[in-house]
Scaffold this active site. Structure first.
Site: not given
Ligand SMILES: NC(=O)c1ccc[n+]([C@@H]2O[C@H](COP(=O)([O-])OP(=O)(O)OC[C@H]3O[C@@H](n4cnc5c(N)ncnc54)[C@H](O)[C@@H]3O)[C@@H](O)[C@H]2O)c1
Length: 260
Positions: A161, A168
């Site tokens: 990570y 984060k």
């Molecule tokens: N999937 C997991 O296991 C998990 C767990 C905990 C937290 N998260 C967090 O949840 C959030 C959403 O992620 P997800 O898992 O749904 O994946 P995802 O890839 O579907 O979503 C990530 C989003 O970030 C956007 N993004 C990236 N750079 C950008 C920029 N410069 N401007 C605007 N948008 C931008 C992407 O377009 C995408 O829509 C993130 O913050 C991720 O770290 C995910």
């Protein structure tokens, strides 16, 4: 009855970060539609826009407002919220579900983290919460709620990570400082720390499958969490039900974070 408790009906809620139907943000958007909110979307890339339009059609919401926003750019962020403000007047809530880091900074040893990679992960994944809040603030005239998405890697060292864990940690600290600052405007800011969910962003984490298995074995509920479970708690944090809560990181992770 539930609608009265939530008080989200006809509220203008901006959802940032829908890349496809697996996105955590999409799960949240569906729930928001279900409780009668007016959901406004931001997207970064053209291919996300196409997918989003299709998803909205399939969900019976083809009229939803969609605005381009690249959080790496102050101009783009300000323009997006100015456009939203001009069209809907008041913004009541924001879902910040955006993060990015260069693949090499997740695959290489942490020791090899580059200055540029570090800055880029921080800019996209942590500073973007501050710039978003700043751009939306002039339109959050009735108070409101901002919810961002974090992960356990903010607090603990998780294999693979790396630089995202540091981003984060900064995101959660930024969330608390924002909460302290804009609480006077009756705007709450909280983080949801979601368990591991298979999404586009998760594909970038090298040990993701191992993580899913470990959670199944170790978490008190002996399973991983689903998109709709994260969505439900996000709805609570956006709603009247959580009106006394700000500056908190709330774990939706089947209890995994409490284990030694
Ligand atoms: N999937 C997991 O296991 C998990 C767990 C905990 C937290 N998260 C967090 O949840 C959030 C959403 O992620 P997800 O898992 O749904 O994946 P995802 O890839 O579907 O979503 C990530 C989003 O970030 C956007 N993004 C990236 N750079 C950008 C920029 N410069 N401007 C605007 N948008 C931008 C992407 O377009 C995408 O829509 C993130 O913050 C991720 O770290 C995910």
């Amino acid at each position: 009855m539930m609608e009265n408790l939530l008080q989200l009906k006809d509220k203008n809620i901006v959802v940032m970060g829908v890349a496809n139907d697996r996105s955590i943000a999409w799960g949240i958007a569906k729930r928001l539609f279900d409780v009668g909110a007016n959901v406004i979307f931001t997207y970064r890339q053209e291919r996300s826009l196409k997918k989003l339009q299709k998803q909205l059609e399939n969900y019976g919401q083809p009229e939803a407002l969609i605005v381009q926003c690249d959080v790496n750019s102050d101009d783009s962020t300000k323009a997006a919220f100015d456009e939203i403000g001009a069209k809907v007047g008041v913004i009541h809530g924001i879902v910040h579900s955006v993060a990015f880091a260069n693949a090499e900074d997740l695959h290489n040893r942490f020791l090899e983290t580059t200055r540029d990679g570090y800055a880029f992960a921080q800019d996209t994944s942590a500073y973007s919460l501050i710039s978003t809040a700043k751009a939306a603030h002039p339109y959050m005239t009735e108070g409101g709620s901002i919810v961002t998405m974090s992960y356990l890697g903010a607090e603990r060292v998780l294999d693979g990570y790396n630089v995202m864990g540091v981003a984060k940690a900064a995101l959660e600290a930024s969330m608390r400082y924002l909460a302290a600052d804009i609480g006077q405007d009756n705007i709450r800011v909280n983080a949801i720390s979601a368990g591991a969910i298979r999404t586009l962003a998760a594909k970038g984490v090298p040990s993701f499958n191992t993580i899913l298995h470990k959670i199944e074995e170790t978490a008190p509920l002996k399973r991983n969490v689903q998109q709709d479970e994260v969505a439900d708690m996000t709805i609570v944090m956006l709603s009247h039900l959580s009106r006394g809560v700000t500056g908190e990181t709330i774990y939706i992770d089947a209890g995994y974070n409490i284990m030694g």
